[in-house]
Motif scaffolding. Sequence first.
Motif, PDB file in Angstrom:
ATOM      1  N   THR B  93      58.031  65.726  47.775  1.00  0.00           N
ATOM      2  CA  THR B  93      57.312  65.131  46.832  1.00  0.00           C
ATOM      3  C   THR B  93      57.145  65.354  45.436  1.00  0.00           C
ATOM      4  O   THR B  93      56.436  64.593  44.697  1.00  0.00           O
ATOM      5  CB  THR B  93      55.803  64.996  47.261  1.00  0.00           C
ATOM      6  N   HIS B 137      49.117  65.307  47.927  1.00  0.00           N
ATOM      7  CA  HIS B 137      48.443  66.601  48.064  1.00  0.00           C
ATOM      8  C   HIS B 137      49.302  67.772  47.683  1.00  0.00           C
ATOM      9  O   HIS B 137      49.179  68.725  48.506  1.00  0.00           O
ATOM     10  CB  HIS B 137      47.365  66.874  49.319  1.00  0.00           C
ATOM     11  N   GLY B 138      50.057  67.708  46.961  1.00  0.00           N
ATOM     12  CA  GLY B 138      51.010  68.851  46.569  1.00  0.00           C
ATOM     13  C   GLY B 138      51.726  69.458  47.779  1.00  0.00           C
ATOM     14  O   GLY B 138      52.224  70.650  47.678  1.00  0.00           O
ATOM     15  N   HIS B 139      52.303  68.352  48.512  1.00  0.00           N
ATOM     16  CA  HIS B 139      53.139  68.799  49.584  1.00  0.00           C
ATOM     17  C   HIS B 139      54.478  69.537  49.019  1.00  0.00           C
ATOM     18  O   HIS B 139      54.762  70.503  49.404  1.00  0.00           O
ATOM     19  CB  HIS B 139      53.661  67.674  50.446  1.00  0.00           C
TER      20      HIS B 139
END
Lengths: 156, 782
Positions: B93, B137-139
């Motif tokens: 991501t 969410h900052g994967h």
Amino acid sequence: MRATKTLSLYFIKNLIKSSIFILALLSSFLLISCTNSKEDQAYLLVRDLYCSSTKTEIKIPENKYLISSDKNFQKNLKNINTNYLIKNYNLMVVSGIKPSSGYSLELEKVIKKNLNNYFYFKNIKPKKNFKVLPAQNTPFCLLNIDRPDKAIIVIN
Amino acid sequence: MQKKITKLLSILLLPLILSACGGGGGGGGGGAAGGALTVPTCSDTGTAFQTNEYYTIGNSSGGRNNQLELICASSAYARGATGDGIKIAVVDTGGPWSAAGNINNLEFDSDATEILKPNNSDYANSDSIPDDQEATHGHGVGVACMIRCDKGDGDMHGVAYDATLNFYKVFDDSGNFVSDSVAANAINDADSNDIINNSWGTGSGHGCADASTCEALIGSNLYAAMKTATGTNGKILVWAAGNESNDNPMPEANAVVHDTDLQGLTVVVVSVDATNADFDLGDEDGKIAEHSNRCGTAATYCIAAPGGNITTVSRQGGTTFLGANGTSFAAPLVSGGLALIKQEFSSLTNAQVVTRLLNTALDTGEYSQSSIYGHGLMNLNAATTTIAKLQTVSGSNLLDDPNTSYYDLKDSSFVSSAAFSNALTKALKNKTMEVYDSFDRANFTVNIDSFFSSGSNTSENTIENHISRLRAREINNKTHHENLYGNFTVETRGNYIQNSIFKSSNDFLILGYNQTTNSFENDLNPMIKFFNNNNFGNDYLLNPYFNSGSGQDYFMSINTKNEIGIDTFTSAAGGDLGLALNLSPNSVNNNNENSSNLQMVLGTKFENNKFLNSYTSGVFGTGDLSNTNFTGFQYKKSFNEDFTIFGSGYAGYTHIDETSNSYINNSEPLLTSTLTMGFTKNKFLKDDQMLGLFLNQPQRVEEGSINLRVPTSSDSTRTVKYTNYNIDLEPDGRQINYDLVFNKSISDLTNFSLNLTHVRNGDHSKNESNQNFISLFYKKSY
């Protein structure tokens, strides 16, 4: 005199006819507006809405919710994001731990019934053959509403 | 009425009957406990690296986690593996950048050259800033941290904390995957890296049954890009197995089962729970995480790593750390582990790196269940050490060439002569060479001097040897036969002839076996009175180029005055052959008046697999015919019978016979010398007392060198590079032994000896401490 009498009677008849018409019109209008305004008024109760998901642990049973007066509300809110603490959210709805991305929670509709406000949420799953990120997360929605103590949450 | 009562009773009694039947089975549940499998652990030995960061007990990391300990990462660190120089693609991501393109996470700011965003690497937004977003969410950042969060900033660090990461963003800011063709472009660009981490996949169709089914689920363009990355370009694809608790992995991970282009370079990763973590997100038992898909049909290509209850960093800032669950986080640990192996063993191809990873996984107990764990739990200790046995290479610079020769380490050695051991030891200090694991020819570095041991003169100067020098000589069984033709003396020990000598009746011919016919050495040797020569190596007047006493020595003299003698010897064990011509222009005078004796020596010696008595084998082997030509003299002069002076000097010129495939080549000939002088005085102060003073310089290289051509590096083309070390064998010092010996014959049966020895610059080393010995010997026979 006879003409005046006739005129008065004509005027009164017309007045009555008009009144009835206006009354009917008004009644219809009022009826329709009252029927729609229940939902409109209920939506007006949602002052703020934010739905997302988080990797952090939220200690709420699946498909349950917390309101701001609940003991763990602030702690869970802080776990999600400390910035949310200043946002005046007073309702937290959670759909439970999901295995990957692609899952979400949506507010479908709000209905006011009698003295309660019904908030209908929907669990969204990834579409078939969707590409996902295999990291567990918890979809949630945060709301600022009127009378959270009167809220009834339904999650489908 | 009766029927009704009966019916009623039956209905009432039925539950009782049923429960009675079920009650007997209640005891059967206790039998299952005997089949439980233990959860093994690898041995994590790099204690110097087991810091707070290693256990994520950092400044603000949220608590302890043993995700690195479970895979024994510190053992790899102790061997120097950090991932340095290895490029890993994070297809995910996005990475730790703001929208403006600046690094916005403190866990990735230690080295800007190792956190990279290639051009056009944001495939979702068609720009060059693959920034990770809140919606996902900052994967990508969390995945990257498992590989390469910074080490040294006090929080936590990734498994390959020095690797280089390239980010490729294939999920948009809402978490939607790019199209099939765009994803294919991302993989095509990502395979400029050696390892491509993919913590994503199709969320349905697990365990796809054949290649076409897998391809349909994955997307045909993406599938083709996967095959190009592995089958054509030889890059490694690492896939998270997925989180649906399914018996088989997601299609991207499972496709390897059906496609040979993907095999050998695809690794599927399932997730186990960390066992010692402060986040309470899993069972903490080291077993398969509840969320994880199993290896299933992909077991042959599958491995497990911690992904349950692990710690990683949040999207921004780099001071907030989270607990997380998912095969998303197990896969990057394996990607980082592959980077450590690849860095550690530069001689391995990517396929061999994968093979080593899978073959060294911990696969006992719980992890023996291949349908769940594949090859087992990743074990970076076993993966970065010897699997089979280490061997030296020679004969070729290609590791896989059929003409390449390999020797076990124990079969290669060099025991150097004391004449130059000092010089050799100094020259080889801290010099290294490569050896190779016979399993896959993975290259290991060893010190060259681990193959070398040194002969030493000073090691002979022990108290025991000094006592032995002074002890009276042993008298063995000796028989003497005499007839018209001559006399014959033989000395035996047990059933074996120790030595013998035949002297013809006219002394024209003297033949000896292990006993010299050399008149100079046999005549009133002043040394014999003082020293028991058999037990001490400093045979001052003997020829140092002869290996006498250790093989079969034959001696012959051929004239009455013993003016010409020929000494030969063979060494039964080593196949050496020596020949010396002794010329004695002066005759011996035994009438106790002033006399002198001079002997000139000229000879040659051939040594088999050694030179100058230095033993060689394996890759340090020398040939059959190392040759030393030598010359020398021995002189003694007696004044009356009380005072004798003597001296000897020898010089040799050694040509080293080289063999093909030996590391010793292009050597210069060696010039060596030895020197002795001294005197003895009988009737020193009293008639029964003797005094002797001896100076000796043991054999020493004066000039010459050897060249060592050793393998020092290799690369993934399986090519070895050699380095030449030209080693000057002349030592930096010169050993001189000083001996002062005093003998007193108290009676025929009683004797007293005193010996003072000073050794200067032992083993020809300026830095060697001088040695001093004093020994006393007293003997009384009854």
